[in-house]
Design an enzyme around this catalytic site. Sequence first.
Site, PDB file in Angstrom:
ATOM      1  N   LYS A 158       0.859  -1.410  -0.148  1.00  0.00           N
ATOM      2  CA  LYS A 158       0.144  -0.059   0.164  1.00  0.00           C
ATOM      3  C   LYS A 158       0.730   1.250   0.070  1.00  0.00           C
ATOM      4  O   LYS A 158       1.514   1.448   0.981  1.00  0.00           O
ATOM      5  CB  LYS A 158      -0.966  -0.110   1.422  1.00  0.00           C
ATOM      6  N   ASP A 196      -3.516   4.497  -2.159  1.00  0.00           N
ATOM      7  CA  ASP A 196      -4.255   4.822  -0.993  1.00  0.00           C
ATOM      8  C   ASP A 196      -4.099   6.464  -0.681  1.00  0.00           C
ATOM      9  O   ASP A 196      -3.605   6.697   0.178  1.00  0.00           O
ATOM     10  CB  ASP A 196      -3.900   4.063   0.376  1.00  0.00           C
ATOM     11  N   LYS A 212      -7.441   8.231  -1.137  1.00  0.00           N
ATOM     12  CA  LYS A 212      -8.651   8.768  -0.746  1.00  0.00           C
ATOM     13  C   LYS A 212      -9.095   9.889  -1.304  1.00  0.00           C
ATOM     14  O   LYS A 212      -9.243  11.075  -0.648  1.00  0.00           O
ATOM     15  CB  LYS A 212      -8.606   8.662   0.831  1.00  0.00           C
ATOM     16  N   ASP A 258     -13.106  15.240  -3.937  1.00  0.00           N
ATOM     17  CA  ASP A 258     -13.250  16.598  -4.532  1.00  0.00           C
ATOM     18  C   ASP A 258     -14.577  16.438  -5.466  1.00  0.00           C
ATOM     19  O   ASP A 258     -15.392  15.652  -5.366  1.00  0.00           O
ATOM     20  CB  ASP A 258     -11.961  16.725  -5.410  1.00  0.00           C
ATOM     21  N   THR A 282     -11.030   3.938  10.239  1.00  0.00           N
ATOM     22  CA  THR A 282     -10.729   3.152  11.581  1.00  0.00           C
ATOM     23  C   THR A 282     -10.323   3.941  12.765  1.00  0.00           C
ATOM     24  O   THR A 282     -10.364   3.363  13.842  1.00  0.00           O
ATOM     25  CB  THR A 282      -9.874   1.840  11.294  1.00  0.00           C
ATOM     26  N   ARG A 339       2.154  -0.481  11.237  1.00  0.00           N
ATOM     27  CA  ARG A 339       3.127  -0.279  12.315  1.00  0.00           C
ATOM     28  C   ARG A 339       3.094  -1.680  13.121  1.00  0.00           C
ATOM     29  O   ARG A 339       4.661  -1.703  13.338  1.00  0.00           O
ATOM     30  CB  ARG A 339       2.328   1.024  13.386  1.00  0.00           C
TER      31      ARG A 339
HETATM   32  O1  C5P Z   1      -0.154   1.480  10.844  1.00  0.00           O
HETATM   33  P1  C5P Z   1      -1.299   0.989  10.800  1.00  0.00           P
HETATM   34  O2  C5P Z   1      -1.583  -0.540  10.633  1.00  0.00           O
HETATM   35  O3  C5P Z   1      -2.432   1.556  11.861  1.00  0.00           O
HETATM   36  O4  C5P Z   1      -1.758   1.624   9.320  1.00  0.00           O
HETATM   37  C1  C5P Z   1      -2.922   1.516   8.914  1.00  0.00           C
HETATM   38  C2  C5P Z   1      -2.919   1.856   7.349  1.00  0.00           C
HETATM   39  O5  C5P Z   1      -4.189   2.046   6.832  1.00  0.00           O
HETATM   40  C3  C5P Z   1      -2.288   3.587   7.460  1.00  0.00           C
HETATM   41  O6  C5P Z   1      -1.542   3.828   6.172  1.00  0.00           O
HETATM   42  C4  C5P Z   1      -3.518   4.532   7.272  1.00  0.00           C
HETATM   43  O7  C5P Z   1      -3.325   5.397   6.317  1.00  0.00           O
HETATM   44  C5  C5P Z   1      -4.786   3.342   6.295  1.00  0.00           C
HETATM   45  N1  C5P Z   1      -5.997   3.507   6.784  1.00  0.00           N
HETATM   46  C6  C5P Z   1      -6.621   3.542   7.620  1.00  0.00           C
HETATM   47  N2  C5P Z   1      -7.943   3.347   7.806  1.00  0.00           N
HETATM   48  C7  C5P Z   1      -8.466   3.818   6.842  1.00  0.00           C
HETATM   49  C8  C5P Z   1      -8.214   3.754   5.369  1.00  0.00           C
HETATM   50  C9  C5P Z   1      -6.756   3.711   5.518  1.00  0.00           C
HETATM   51  O8  C5P Z   1      -5.761   3.199   8.741  1.00  0.00           O
HETATM   52  N3  C5P Z   1      -9.931   3.756   6.730  1.00  0.00           N
END
Ligand code: C5P
Length: 232
Positions: free
Chosen positions: A30, A59, A61, A64, A118, A209
């Site tokens: 991603k 990603d 998002k 616009d 989330t 992470r």
């Molecule tokens: O580090 P972590 O596992 O929390 O990363 C989640 C990834 O998913 C991040 O890159 C974040 O931008 C992305 N994301 C998210 N929630 C969403 C859409 C994308 O956490 N609804």
Amino acid sequence: MKLCVALDLPSEKENISLARSLKDCDVWLKVGLRSFVRDGKNIVNELKGINNNFKIFLDLKLYDIPNTMADAAESMAELGVEMFNVHASSGKIAMKMVMDRLKEMKNRPIVLSVTALTSFDESGFWAVYNQSIQEKALSFAKDTYESGMDGVVCSVYESLMIKEHTSGGFLTLTPGIRPFGSEEKDDQKRVADIKAANENKCDFIVVGRPIYHAKNPLAAVEDIVNSINALK
Ligand code: C5P
């Protein structure tokens, strides 16, 4: 269910080195806002250069006016990525225009919309949308389905409900995954593990992470992939 590894590291060099270490893994990668803004569109070619079988989810998002979204969607599709996303709150007219713009493409990317991030808990979400997460995520998902998109980004807790009210083949991609149970939630609120993602029929899980913070990121990815395969 597929693992999508988020490349959100502090430098391009670190993202590339993580991707190189994963070159034999069956994962999606991603590319998010941080990397795309900093490293530019060439990051897509660089990742494909490591392993041409890597599938890439861009990603960004989009949110616009409809014509600007359709123009940007076309440009993203031309980069050769396999998946990208827009915000469902951009509305049905914009989402339909995006899909209309891609309809002549031979191998168009998968297109998803973001329902409820989330990182929202119930009260934070209510303050912006004046509705509960479940209710609004479902209505966003129905709009997305009716616009001809392929699926949504949501939390594990909305995945099954969305499929039941749209179609089993309507994709769900779920961030907020904390696969090992002991990790920090960080800024995520609606977190879940691999077993819950599987029970809720998620098609993709996104993990960032928990992989970078692991002592051995490759071993963490292999662990996650093995856990997914063990569920089959
Ligand atoms: O580090 P972590 O596992 O929390 O990363 C989640 C990834 O998913 C991040 O890159 C974040 O931008 C992305 N994301 C998210 N929630 C969403 C859409 C994308 O956490 N609804």
